[in-house]
Write a protein that holds these residues in place. Structure first.
Motif, PDB file in Angstrom:
ATOM      1  N   GLY A 106       0.856  -1.258  -0.074  1.00 20.54           N
ATOM      2  CA  GLY A 106      -0.025  -0.153  -0.042  1.00 20.54           C
ATOM      3  C   GLY A 106       0.729   1.288   0.079  1.00 20.54           C
ATOM      4  N   THR A 107       2.178   1.219   0.087  1.00 25.49           N
ATOM      5  CA  THR A 107       2.876   2.402  -0.020  1.00 25.49           C
ATOM      6  C   THR A 107       2.805   3.225  -1.290  1.00 25.49           C
ATOM      7  OG1 THR A 107       4.575   1.297   1.527  1.00 25.49           O
ATOM      8  CG2 THR A 107       5.446   3.251   0.053  1.00 25.49           C
ATOM      9  N   LEU A 108       2.572   4.525  -1.021  1.00 26.27           N
ATOM     10  CA  LEU A 108       2.117   5.613  -2.418  1.00 26.27           C
ATOM     11  C   LEU A 108       0.948   5.185  -2.899  1.00 26.27           C
ATOM     12  CD1 LEU A 108       5.637   6.111  -3.827  1.00 26.27           C
ATOM     13  CD2 LEU A 108       4.547   7.591  -2.281  1.00 26.27           C
ATOM     14  N   ASP A 109       0.135   4.391  -2.566  1.00 30.90           N
ATOM     15  CA  ASP A 109      -1.106   3.985  -3.182  1.00 30.90           C
ATOM     16  C   ASP A 109      -2.071   5.017  -2.788  1.00 30.90           C
ATOM     17  OD1 ASP A 109      -0.662   1.390  -3.847  1.00 30.90           O
ATOM     18  OD2 ASP A 109      -2.037   0.312  -2.695  1.00 30.90           O
ATOM     19  N   GLU A 110      -2.095   5.819  -1.789  1.00 28.85           N
ATOM     20  CA  GLU A 110      -2.862   7.260  -1.681  1.00 28.85           C
ATOM     21  C   GLU A 110      -2.771   7.966  -2.797  1.00 28.85           C
ATOM     22  OE1 GLU A 110       0.902   6.931   0.590  1.00 28.85           O
ATOM     23  OE2 GLU A 110      -0.906   5.926   1.046  1.00 28.85           O
ATOM     24  N   LEU A 111      -1.422   8.069  -3.419  1.00 25.88           N
ATOM     25  CA  LEU A 111      -1.285   8.929  -4.405  1.00 25.88           C
ATOM     26  C   LEU A 111      -1.852   8.570  -5.638  1.00 25.88           C
ATOM     27  CD1 LEU A 111       0.563  11.074  -6.101  1.00 25.88           C
ATOM     28  CD2 LEU A 111       2.493   9.343  -6.231  1.00 25.88           C
ATOM     29  N   TYR A 112      -1.761   7.280  -5.954  1.00 28.71           N
ATOM     30  CA  TYR A 112      -2.677   6.681  -7.015  1.00 28.71           C
ATOM     31  C   TYR A 112      -3.985   6.755  -6.938  1.00 28.71           C
ATOM     32  CZ  TYR A 112       1.886   4.767  -8.734  1.00 28.71           C
ATOM     33  OH  TYR A 112       3.295   4.792  -9.332  1.00 28.71           O
ATOM     34  N   VAL A 113      -4.360   6.442  -5.880  1.00 27.30           N
ATOM     35  CA  VAL A 113      -5.931   6.522  -5.686  1.00 27.30           C
ATOM     36  C   VAL A 113      -6.399   7.890  -5.841  1.00 27.30           C
ATOM     37  CG1 VAL A 113      -7.775   6.474  -3.899  1.00 27.30           C
ATOM     38  CG2 VAL A 113      -6.162   4.601  -4.031  1.00 27.30           C
ATOM     39  N   ILE A 114      -5.957   8.807  -5.263  1.00 34.33           N
ATOM     40  CA  ILE A 114      -6.377  10.502  -5.314  1.00 34.33           C
ATOM     41  C   ILE A 114      -6.012  10.780  -6.700  1.00 34.33           C
ATOM     42  CG2 ILE A 114      -5.821  12.661  -4.608  1.00 34.33           C
ATOM     43  CD1 ILE A 114      -5.008  11.641  -1.935  1.00 34.33           C
ATOM     44  N   ALA A 115      -5.020  10.390  -7.507  1.00 36.21           N
ATOM     45  CA  ALA A 115      -4.677  10.614  -8.979  1.00 36.21           C
ATOM     46  C   ALA A 115      -5.910  10.217  -9.795  1.00 36.21           C
ATOM     47  CB  ALA A 115      -3.257  10.488  -9.269  1.00 36.21           C
ATOM     48  N   SER A 116      -6.135   8.842  -9.628  1.00 35.99           N
ATOM     49  CA  SER A 116      -7.289   8.284 -10.230  1.00 35.99           C
ATOM     50  C   SER A 116      -8.471   8.910 -10.346  1.00 35.99           C
ATOM     51  CB  SER A 116      -7.476   6.624  -9.775  1.00 35.99           C
ATOM     52  OG  SER A 116      -6.197   6.058  -9.937  1.00 35.99           O
ATOM     53  N   ALA A 117      -8.798   9.466  -9.105  1.00 40.39           N
ATOM     54  CA  ALA A 117     -10.139  10.196  -8.809  1.00 40.39           C
ATOM     55  C   ALA A 117     -10.111  11.366  -9.842  1.00 40.39           C
ATOM     56  CB  ALA A 117     -10.479  10.279  -7.422  1.00 40.39           C
ATOM     57  N   VAL A 118      -9.229  12.154  -9.558  1.00 40.76           N
ATOM     58  CA  VAL A 118      -8.841  13.454  -9.984  1.00 40.76           C
ATOM     59  C   VAL A 118      -8.775  13.509 -11.404  1.00 40.76           C
ATOM     60  CG1 VAL A 118      -7.605  15.801 -10.339  1.00 40.76           C
ATOM     61  CG2 VAL A 118      -7.960  14.650  -7.787  1.00 40.76           C
ATOM     62  N   ILE A 119      -7.835  12.490 -12.173  1.00 35.91           N
ATOM     63  CA  ILE A 119      -8.032  12.324 -13.538  1.00 35.91           C
ATOM     64  C   ILE A 119      -9.212  11.869 -14.100  1.00 35.91           C
ATOM     65  CG2 ILE A 119      -6.971  10.817 -15.238  1.00 35.91           C
ATOM     66  CD1 ILE A 119      -4.338  10.687 -13.670  1.00 35.91           C
ATOM     67  N   GLY A 120     -10.160  11.142 -13.328  1.00 36.73           N
ATOM     68  CA  GLY A 120     -11.448  10.700 -13.846  1.00 36.73           C
ATOM     69  C   GLY A 120     -12.517  11.795 -13.627  1.00 36.73           C
ATOM     70  N   GLY A 121     -12.100  12.884 -13.317  1.00 35.49           N
ATOM     71  CA  GLY A 121     -13.315  14.020 -13.444  1.00 35.49           C
ATOM     72  C   GLY A 121     -13.525  14.574 -12.074  1.00 35.49           C
ATOM     73  N   THR A 122     -13.385  14.158 -11.000  1.00 30.25           N
ATOM     74  CA  THR A 122     -13.644  14.594  -9.674  1.00 30.25           C
ATOM     75  C   THR A 122     -12.718  15.660  -9.192  1.00 30.25           C
ATOM     76  OG1 THR A 122     -13.783  12.195  -9.072  1.00 30.25           O
ATOM     77  CG2 THR A 122     -14.034  13.666  -7.307  1.00 30.25           C
ATOM     78  N   SER A 123     -13.712  16.817  -9.057  1.00 25.79           N
ATOM     79  CA  SER A 123     -13.235  17.952  -8.734  1.00 25.79           C
ATOM     80  C   SER A 123     -13.077  18.230  -7.122  1.00 25.79           C
ATOM     81  CB  SER A 123     -14.432  19.076  -8.900  1.00 25.79           C
ATOM     82  OG  SER A 123     -13.911  20.365  -8.624  1.00 25.79           O
ATOM     83  N   LEU A 124     -11.787  18.673  -7.179  1.00 24.53           N
ATOM     84  CA  LEU A 124     -11.440  18.860  -5.590  1.00 24.53           C
ATOM     85  C   LEU A 124     -12.044  20.075  -5.020  1.00 24.53           C
ATOM     86  CD1 LEU A 124      -7.408  18.688  -6.347  1.00 24.53           C
ATOM     87  CD2 LEU A 124      -8.830  17.146  -4.956  1.00 24.53           C
ATOM     88  N   ALA A 125     -12.753  20.721  -5.805  1.00 25.96           N
ATOM     89  CA  ALA A 125     -13.594  21.884  -5.156  1.00 25.96           C
ATOM     90  C   ALA A 125     -15.167  21.099  -4.496  1.00 25.96           C
ATOM     91  CB  ALA A 125     -14.162  22.778  -6.301  1.00 25.96           C
ATOM     92  N   GLY A 126     -15.326  19.883  -4.904  1.00 24.46           N
ATOM     93  CA  GLY A 126     -16.508  19.093  -4.536  1.00 24.46           C
ATOM     94  C   GLY A 126     -17.702  19.252  -5.343  1.00 24.46           C
ATOM     95  N   GLY A 127     -18.436  18.182  -4.980  1.00 21.89           N
ATOM     96  CA  GLY A 127     -19.846  18.267  -5.611  1.00 21.89           C
ATOM     97  C   GLY A 127     -19.879  17.743  -7.024  1.00 21.89           C
ATOM     98  N   VAL A 128     -18.663  17.331  -7.818  1.00 26.88           N
ATOM     99  CA  VAL A 128     -18.731  16.674  -8.951  1.00 26.88           C
ATOM    100  C   VAL A 128     -17.907  15.498  -9.026  1.00 26.88           C
ATOM    101  CG1 VAL A 128     -18.075  17.020 -11.338  1.00 26.88           C
ATOM    102  CG2 VAL A 128     -19.159  18.877 -10.190  1.00 26.88           C
ATOM    103  N   GLY A 129     -18.048  14.372  -9.592  1.00 24.15           N
ATOM    104  CA  GLY A 129     -17.347  13.052  -9.834  1.00 24.15           C
ATOM    105  C   GLY A 129     -18.093  12.062 -10.173  1.00 24.15           C
ATOM    106  N   THR A 130     -17.475  10.841 -10.884  1.00 22.66           N
ATOM    107  CA  THR A 130     -18.181   9.723 -11.284  1.00 22.66           C
ATOM    108  C   THR A 130     -17.216   8.713 -11.005  1.00 22.66           C
ATOM    109  OG1 THR A 130     -17.119  10.056 -13.473  1.00 22.66           O
ATOM    110  CG2 THR A 130     -19.269  10.899 -13.186  1.00 22.66           C
ATOM    111  N   ILE A 131     -17.854   7.501 -10.706  1.00 18.51           N
ATOM    112  CA  ILE A 131     -17.422   6.317 -10.275  1.00 18.51           C
ATOM    113  C   ILE A 131     -16.718   5.563 -11.452  1.00 18.51           C
ATOM    114  CG2 ILE A 131     -17.652   3.899  -9.490  1.00 18.51           C
ATOM    115  CD1 ILE A 131     -18.040   6.288  -7.323  1.00 18.51           C
ATOM    116  N   ALA A 132     -17.332   5.751 -12.606  1.00 12.83           N
ATOM    117  CA  ALA A 132     -16.687   5.094 -13.863  1.00 12.83           C
ATOM    118  C   ALA A 132     -15.497   5.986 -14.429  1.00 12.83           C
ATOM    119  CB  ALA A 132     -17.848   5.256 -15.107  1.00 12.83           C
ATOM    120  N   GLY A 133     -15.349   7.403 -14.140  1.00 13.96           N
ATOM    121  CA  GLY A 133     -14.310   8.027 -14.507  1.00 13.96           C
ATOM    122  C   GLY A 133     -13.287   7.830 -13.476  1.00 13.96           C
TER     123      GLY A 133
END
Length: 432
Positions: free
Chosen positions: A357-384
């Motif tokens: 799990g070392t550095l997995d937090e980096l890959y997980v957060i990056a996956s969500a953001v690359i997939g269109g989840t906004s760090l401002a909140g309120g927007v995001g998709t599971i498929a993305g």
């Protein structure tokens, strides 16, 4: 006197605009697919045609599963304007605990290779991960400690706890049935099961599109042209069948195939036997988790509450939503998903290690953001997010094939994350 004739107006149709608007395709999702195609083709050229082989694509899907599972939960956390930096450490400590459970605790109680060992290990992982997530969510929601601080502390605490469980020792091997959760020969479902799953998936795609169209007509919402639904169904089914074909194009190793033939009384031919792996069990787990999380996010009250909290926390609370309890549940769900990923990761390695799990937090957060989840909140998709996980893992896998050093791999991943946030900002400024 004749009664007036009442006519029902046909539902509005999405008949104007560009082809993409008629198909209702998200431009960001299309951009990710284009980026993924460029990455795959580029690495295939640089690796002299090795990247796009069935063997590498099968391994890539297995490697993506763990990150994809956690990325689905990270979407909901970021949607609520929070962050979780502890997911990799939670995976590590849960992995160590279930490793010790399989090697020391459960055998002393049930005996070696008992059929209950694997289910109990999975249950233990889910319970421990969920408890850790709920505890962190309680600190964030009810004690009003910022999620960045709580999960940063959690990263250090749970990583240290993973070492403390066994004083730094690696625990191996895992239960034979448990190993199937990690893929490999034990977790390969075979050709017949793969084609059956693919056929069922295609049927579900057609039914889902039909039900969605019926709901739109029922409530008077705009509907896509019939040909657009047919195109979407054809493309989705082609992707599913193509994935099944690739999975069935990767054969079992010759030694494994020979042992299987001997066990089943089959004569070994001169040219050997071609026995397909089929789809891997961890990939099926990731797909099922993705569908379940999508259902929660889009069809359940809890999902609507989560997006409402991310859109405007004050308005959500004034409207009667118990925002603190909802936030605590989001982090608890993230912990459960970390437990599932811990099972996949531990089974794939056939060992519980402190480095898991070392550095997995980096890959997980990056996956969500690359997939269109906004760090401002309120927007995001599971498929993305799941597609983002595939993009991130493709980058890492391609760089490993090319012999790129680990520090440079981290540089590339960090740069991609910053680029994704910048592109997301540009996109949101454009649509405002």
């Amino acid at each position: 006197m004749n009664a007036p004739i009442v006519t029902t107006a046909p539902p509005p149709s999405v008949s104007s605009g560009s082809l993409l608007s008629k198909l209702e395709i998200d431009l960001r999702m299309l951009g990710m697919l284009a980026a993924l195609a460029v990455i795959w083709i580029g690495f295939d050229i640089l690796s002299s045609g090795f990247f796009l082989t069935p063997r590498n694509l099968w391994n890539l899907s297995v490697q993506t599963a763990s990150i994809a599972v956690m990325s689905t939960g990270m979407v909901l956390i970021i949607v609520t304007r929070n962050i979780d930096l502890s997911v990799g450490a939670i995976l590590g400590v849960v992995g160590m605990i279930i490793g010790v459970a399989q090697v020391r605790w459960l055998p002393a109680w049930l005996g070696l290779e008992h059929w209950l060992t694997a289910p109990l290990a999975v249950l233990l992982a889910v319970l421990i991960g969920g408890a850790i997530g709920l505890f962190q969510g309680w600190l964030i929601a009810y004690l009003a400690i910022p999620s960045f601080i709580v999960t940063l502390g959690g990263l250090l605490v749970w990583r240290g706890a993973a070492w403390w469980v066994t004083a730094g020792q690696t625990i191996a091997p895992m239960d034979t049935r448990f190993k199937a959760l990690g893929g490999g020969v034990e977790g390969a479902l075979g050709a017949t099961a793969t084609w059956i799953i693919a056929a069922l998936a295609c049927g579900l795609i057609v039914v889902a599109l039909g039900l969605a169209r019926r709901r739109r007509v029922r409530f008077g919402f705009p509907v896509r042209p019939g040909w657009a639904d047919a195109v979407l169904a054809a493309v989705a089914c082609a992707v599913v069948l193509g994935a099944a074909f690739i999975a069935n194009s990767y054969p079992l190793p010759a030694g494994t195939a020979r042992r299987w033939a001997e066990a089943n009384g089959i004569a070994w031919p001169e040219g050997g036997l071609f026995i397909p792996h089929g789809v891997a069990l961890p990939v099926m787990i990731a797909v099922i988790v993705g569908l379940f999380m999508t259902f929660i996010a889009r069809r359940r009250r809890f999902g609507r509450y989560v997006f409402a909290i991310g859109g405007n926390p004050e308005a959500a609370e004034l409207s009667g939503i118990n925002t603190r309890w909802a936030l605590m549940k989001v982090f608890g769900l993230m912990g459960v998903l970390c437990g599932i990923s811990a099972c996949i990761s531990t089974a794939r390695l056939n060992a519980a290690t402190n480095a898991a799990g070392t550095l997995d937090e980096l890959y997980v957060i990056a996956s969500a953001v690359i997939g269109g989840t906004s760090l401002a909140g309120g927007v995001g998709t599971i498929a993305g997010a799941m597609l983002g996980a595939l993009v991130m893992q493709s980058l890492q896998s391609g760089m490993v094939l090319l012999g790129v050093d680990t520090p440079l791999q981290n540089i590339v991943v960090g740069a991609v994350l910053v680029l994704a946030v910048w592109v997301d900002g540009l996109y949101r400024r454009r649509i405002k």
